[in-house]
Design an enzyme around this catalytic site. Structure first.
Site, PDB file in Angstrom:
ATOM      1  N   GLY A  46       0.700  -1.391   0.121  1.00 15.92           N
ATOM      2  CA  GLY A  46       0.042   0.051  -0.211  1.00 15.92           C
ATOM      3  C   GLY A  46       0.885   1.276   0.129  1.00 15.92           C
ATOM      4  O   GLY A  46       2.257   1.104   0.463  1.00 15.92           O
ATOM      5  N   GLN A  51       3.255  10.015   1.091  1.00 14.91           N
ATOM      6  CA  GLN A  51       4.510   9.162   1.339  1.00 14.91           C
ATOM      7  C   GLN A  51       5.301   9.528  -0.028  1.00 14.91           C
ATOM      8  O   GLN A  51       6.746   9.695   0.574  1.00 14.91           O
ATOM      9  CB  GLN A  51       4.251   7.687   1.415  1.00 14.91           C
ATOM     10  CG  GLN A  51       3.846   7.379   2.704  1.00 14.91           C
ATOM     11  CD  GLN A  51       3.361   5.645   2.655  1.00 14.91           C
ATOM     12  OE1 GLN A  51       2.393   5.316   2.123  1.00 14.91           O
ATOM     13  NE2 GLN A  51       4.431   5.015   3.194  1.00 14.91           N
ATOM     14  N   CYS A  92       5.842  -0.077   7.421  1.00  9.66           N
ATOM     15  CA  CYS A  92       5.432   1.118   6.447  1.00  9.66           C
ATOM     16  C   CYS A  92       6.664   1.677   5.568  1.00  9.66           C
ATOM     17  O   CYS A  92       7.882   1.481   6.043  1.00  9.66           O
ATOM     18  CB  CYS A  92       5.141   2.164   7.527  1.00  9.66           C
ATOM     19  SG  CYS A  92       4.770   3.624   6.540  1.00  9.66           S
ATOM     20  N   LEU A  93       6.277   1.706   4.404  1.00 14.23           N
ATOM     21  CA  LEU A  93       7.502   2.280   3.476  1.00 14.23           C
ATOM     22  C   LEU A  93       8.321   3.247   3.893  1.00 14.23           C
ATOM     23  O   LEU A  93       9.515   3.645   3.614  1.00 14.23           O
ATOM     24  CB  LEU A  93       7.217   2.482   1.931  1.00 14.23           C
ATOM     25  CG  LEU A  93       6.776   1.124   1.270  1.00 14.23           C
ATOM     26  CD1 LEU A  93       5.979   1.517   0.028  1.00 14.23           C
ATOM     27  CD2 LEU A  93       7.872   0.111   1.144  1.00 14.23           C
ATOM     28  N   HIS A 134      -4.582   2.110   7.736  1.00 12.23           N
ATOM     29  CA  HIS A 134      -3.045   2.603   7.874  1.00 12.23           C
ATOM     30  C   HIS A 134      -2.936   3.721   6.703  1.00 12.23           C
ATOM     31  O   HIS A 134      -2.372   4.836   7.135  1.00 12.23           O
ATOM     32  CB  HIS A 134      -2.256   1.487   7.588  1.00 12.23           C
ATOM     33  CG  HIS A 134      -0.777   1.814   7.432  1.00 12.23           C
ATOM     34  ND1 HIS A 134       0.196   1.117   8.357  1.00 12.23           N
ATOM     35  CD2 HIS A 134      -0.177   2.473   6.497  1.00 12.23           C
ATOM     36  CE1 HIS A 134       1.478   1.651   7.870  1.00 12.23           C
ATOM     37  NE2 HIS A 134       1.392   2.639   7.054  1.00 12.23           N
ATOM     38  N   GLU A 135      -3.537   3.732   5.794  1.00 11.45           N
ATOM     39  CA  GLU A 135      -3.236   4.472   4.520  1.00 11.45           C
ATOM     40  C   GLU A 135      -3.821   6.025   4.578  1.00 11.45           C
ATOM     41  O   GLU A 135      -3.590   6.936   4.347  1.00 11.45           O
ATOM     42  CB  GLU A 135      -3.510   4.007   2.933  1.00 11.45           C
ATOM     43  CG  GLU A 135      -2.578   2.650   2.811  1.00 11.45           C
ATOM     44  CD  GLU A 135      -1.225   2.902   2.737  1.00 11.45           C
ATOM     45  OE1 GLU A 135      -0.931   4.150   2.697  1.00 11.45           O
ATOM     46  OE2 GLU A 135      -0.565   1.937   2.722  1.00 11.45           O
ATOM     47  N   HIS A 138      -2.176   8.173   6.777  1.00 10.11           N
ATOM     48  CA  HIS A 138      -1.147   8.795   6.247  1.00 10.11           C
ATOM     49  C   HIS A 138      -1.765  10.116   5.560  1.00 10.11           C
ATOM     50  O   HIS A 138      -1.096  11.145   5.695  1.00 10.11           O
ATOM     51  CB  HIS A 138      -0.606   8.081   5.120  1.00 10.11           C
ATOM     52  CG  HIS A 138       0.545   7.121   5.541  1.00 10.11           C
ATOM     53  ND1 HIS A 138       1.498   7.420   6.047  1.00 10.11           N
ATOM     54  CD2 HIS A 138       0.818   5.579   5.140  1.00 10.11           C
ATOM     55  CE1 HIS A 138       2.480   6.396   6.307  1.00 10.11           C
ATOM     56  NE2 HIS A 138       1.851   5.236   5.541  1.00 10.11           N
TER      57      HIS A 138
HETATM   58 NI    NI Z   1       2.701   3.229   5.643  1.00  8.66          NI
END
Ligand code: NI
Length: 182
Positions: A46, A51, A92-93, A134-135, A138
């Site tokens: 995702g 991000q 998470c990235l 989660h997204e 963000h």
């Molecule tokens: Ni993330």
């Protein structure tokens, strides 16, 4: 296609609140395509526009094993969160190499625009539900590390800052085996 640069915690730009998309036009579709490309390249499941320093309410997700089930959410709105909760180890990235258990509502109902600009409803649980929550966090300037203790968060912040300075953020030996990074 170009891979977009992913911002890392504690970058302040990850704290910006994304703005709604007014029209799903070609420019937005180009952003979505680049986001999917970046997410697959980074081996994430995702990615939120925040991000990659694009502060628009856009999310791309693919939780399938074969990486062939693209889910794109534009201006997602949470309609329902269940009282039942689920705990999952999240990564998470934007927080590479760190994983922590996060408890979130289990079931979710969301209304969103899709890639074609059509409004759709999504009702889901499990990994997809966690991923969407989660997204959406963000897009609101929130990270999964905000759901854990201040002590743990500060420890991660210090470590990432140090590893980035050393240039070894992605060559750590203690990174666990590949897990779902959202
Ligand atoms: Ni993330």
């Amino acid at each position: 296609m170009n891979k977009l640069e992913v911002l890392h915690f504690p970058d302040k730009r990850l704290r910006k609140i994304a703005k709604s998309v007014e029209k799903v036009d070609q420019e937005i579709k180009d952003i979505i395509d680049q986001m999917f490309f970046t997410m697959y390249e980074e081996k994430g499941i995702g990615l939120a526009a925040t991000q990659v320093n694009i502060h628009k309410r856009i999310i791309v997700i693919d939780v399938s094993e074969n990486k062939n089930e693209k889910v794109c959410l534009i201006n997602p709105k949470i309609l329902l969160l269940s009282e039942d909760t689920d705990s999952m180890e999240e990564g998470c990235l934007s927080v590479p190499g760190f994983y922590e258990n996060v408890t979130r509502p289990k079931d979710i109902k969301v209304s969103t625009l899709n890639y074609d600009g059509k409004e759709i409803m999504l009702e889901t649980d499990g990994l997809l539900s966690t991923c969407i929550q989660h997204e959406i966090d963000h897009l609101n300037g929130k990270l999964f590390v905000d759901h854990i203790s201040t002590l743990k968060r500060d420890r991660i912040k210090k470590k990432i800052t140090k590893l980035k300075k050393e240039g070894t953020l992605f060559s750590r030996k203690d990174i666990p085996n590949y897990k779902s990074v959202i």
